[in-house]
Design a protein around this motif. Structure first.
Motif, mmCIF file in Angstrom:
data_model
loop_
_atom_site.group_PDB
_atom_site.id
_atom_site.type_symbol
_atom_site.label_atom_id
_atom_site.label_comp_id
_atom_site.label_asym_id
_atom_site.label_seq_id
_atom_site.Cartn_x
_atom_site.Cartn_y
_atom_site.Cartn_z
ATOM 1 N N ARG A 1 40.763 43.098 39.100
ATOM 2 C CA ARG A 1 41.982 42.293 39.048
ATOM 3 C C ARG A 1 42.915 42.630 40.211
ATOM 4 O O ARG A 1 43.528 41.738 40.807
ATOM 5 C CB ARG A 1 42.687 42.510 37.705
ATOM 6 C CG ARG A 1 41.937 41.907 36.524
ATOM 7 C CD ARG A 1 42.606 42.272 35.231
ATOM 8 N NE ARG A 1 41.946 41.630 34.102
ATOM 9 C CZ ARG A 1 41.877 42.160 32.883
ATOM 10 N NH1 ARG A 1 42.429 43.334 32.648
ATOM 11 N NH2 ARG A 1 41.269 41.516 31.911
ATOM 12 N N LEU A 2 43.016 43.913 40.521
ATOM 13 C CA LEU A 2 43.862 44.318 41.650
ATOM 14 C C LEU A 2 43.330 43.747 42.963
ATOM 15 O O LEU A 2 44.097 43.255 43.799
ATOM 16 C CB LEU A 2 43.919 45.843 41.731
ATOM 17 C CG LEU A 2 44.800 46.548 40.694
ATOM 18 C CD1 LEU A 2 44.515 48.045 40.692
ATOM 19 C CD2 LEU A 2 46.275 46.283 40.957
ATOM 20 N N LEU A 3 42.016 43.796 43.148
ATOM 21 C CA LEU A 3 41.421 43.250 44.365
ATOM 22 C C LEU A 3 41.614 41.743 44.436
ATOM 23 O O LEU A 3 41.878 41.192 45.509
ATOM 24 C CB LEU A 3 39.931 43.606 44.422
ATOM 25 C CG LEU A 3 39.610 45.086 44.646
ATOM 26 C CD1 LEU A 3 38.124 45.332 44.499
ATOM 27 C CD2 LEU A 3 40.099 45.544 46.013
ATOM 28 N N ALA A 4 41.503 41.060 43.288
ATOM 29 C CA ALA A 4 41.716 39.611 43.269
ATOM 30 C C ALA A 4 43.151 39.276 43.622
ATOM 31 O O ALA A 4 43.429 38.320 44.357
ATOM 32 C CB ALA A 4 41.361 39.045 41.892
ATOM 33 N N GLN A 5 44.094 40.098 43.114
ATOM 34 C CA GLN A 5 45.502 39.868 43.429
ATOM 35 C C GLN A 5 45.756 40.077 44.920
ATOM 36 O O GLN A 5 46.480 39.318 45.566
ATOM 37 C CB GLN A 5 46.374 40.816 42.610
ATOM 38 C CG GLN A 5 47.863 40.609 42.804
ATOM 39 C CD GLN A 5 48.668 41.633 42.031
ATOM 40 O OE1 GLN A 5 48.347 42.825 42.057
ATOM 41 N NE2 GLN A 5 49.691 41.199 41.342
ATOM 42 N N GLU A 6 45.122 41.106 45.488
ATOM 43 C CA GLU A 6 45.292 41.379 46.907
ATOM 44 C C GLU A 6 44.717 40.245 47.744
ATOM 45 O O GLU A 6 45.332 39.804 48.725
ATOM 46 C CB GLU A 6 44.610 42.701 47.272
ATOM 47 C CG GLU A 6 44.806 43.113 48.723
ATOM 48 C CD GLU A 6 44.132 44.432 49.035
ATOM 49 O OE1 GLU A 6 43.972 44.737 50.229
ATOM 50 O OE2 GLU A 6 43.751 45.145 48.086
ATOM 51 N N ARG A 7 43.552 39.756 47.377
ATOM 52 C CA ARG A 7 42.961 38.626 48.101
ATOM 53 C C ARG A 7 43.843 37.396 48.010
ATOM 54 O O ARG A 7 44.004 36.655 48.970
ATOM 55 C CB ARG A 7 41.570 38.309 47.551
ATOM 56 C CG ARG A 7 40.488 39.270 47.985
ATOM 57 C CD ARG A 7 39.117 38.685 47.702
ATOM 58 N NE ARG A 7 38.935 38.318 46.311
ATOM 59 C CZ ARG A 7 38.488 39.148 45.368
ATOM 60 N NH1 ARG A 7 38.188 40.397 45.684
ATOM 61 N NH2 ARG A 7 38.338 38.744 44.127
#
Length: 268
Positions: A254-260
């Motif tokens: 989820r954190l990586l998706a938010q960053e993307r």
């Protein structure tokens, strides 16, 4: 038993000892919300203390078994945040706890002392397939189909699913299905050993009740001991605890998706 918002729990009048639990959000294809997780866990706690219940059927209302985890978001329901969102104001430990709710539900179903039967009346997607893998026996309608789409959603398959699917499907088939995210039919599930029987359309629950009747005719202690030994053997084959970091992988995704999302997604 208590009344629930997302479930129907019924004792069978014709087959004493049988309890049927129905996922009951037909307008949402029985998508598994935070409330449904909590209610399934509560039902399992009740059943764990119920010496009269000997067989439990899990099925879905309407045309689906379940569309899997509820990915819809609502500001008024903190358990239904969009999957790719991790709000900064949330406590990291609270987020980790929320990410582990599927693991807790799966463990609760798998830990039931009763013989459990899944009656797959329609589509079963993602988390729904995981919950089915936690049950002892599965019957699918001929028109039912299955899918594990998590990788296509940019998240790993969690809920301690991989060990359970490997037990039921074998390593090679599990890898194929969770990596390609391809649908598979009831007939394929039967051929691969994921379901025990295929019933005509609309008759999965009736077939599950028939199977429950066969089981209820057995000696109660012999059946209970066989169930517990089979459960111990399955855990010894591929222990679920090896995926103990599943909630952390989900939070990271989820954190990586938010960053993307903040930088602009690289996906087409």
């Amino acid at each position: 038993m208590a009344e629930y918002e997302t479930l129907l729990v019924e004792r069978d009048a014709e087959l004493p000892g049988l309890v049927t639990v129905t996922l009951h959000r037909p307008e949402k294809l029985n998508a598994i919300s935070g409330r449904m997780h909590r209610e399934l866990q509560e039902v399992c706690r009740e059943l764990a203390d119920d010496a009269e219940a000997r067989v439990v059927i899990l099925t879905g209302a309407g045309r689906a078994f379940s569309a899997g985890a509820d990915l819809g978001g609502s500001a008024s329901d903190p358990n239904r945040l969009p999957l790719a969102t991790l709000q900064a104001e949330r406590s990291p430990l609270r987020e980790r706890l929320r990410a582990s709710q599927g693991n807790r539900t799966a463990a609760a179903l798998e830990g039931l002392p009763q013989v459990t039967i899944g009656a797959v009346n329609g589509l079963a997607i993602g988390g729904a397939v995981v919950l089915l893998a936690c049950l002892d026996l599965r019957i699918a309608a001929a028109t039912a189909w299955f899918s594990v789409p998590e990788v296509d959603l940019d998240i790993p398959l969690t809920w301690n699913a991989l060990p359970r699917l490997m037990r039921e499907l074998g390593p090679a088939r599990t890898r194929e299905l969770v990596m390609t995210c391809e649908r598979f039919t009831a007939e394929q599930a039967l051929a691969w050993g994921f379901v025990n029987r295929v019933a005509p359309e609309g008759e999965a629950l009736a077939a599950a009740r028939e199977l429950a009747g066969q089981l209820l005719a057995k000696d109660p202690m012999a059946l209970a001991l066989t169930k517990s030994t089979c459960a111990a053997l399955a855990e010894a084959m591929v222990p679920a605890h090896v995926t103990h970091s599943d909630p952390d992988y989900l939070v990271l995704a989820r954190l990586l998706a938010q960053e993307r999302g903040g930088r602009g997604s690289t996906r087409a």
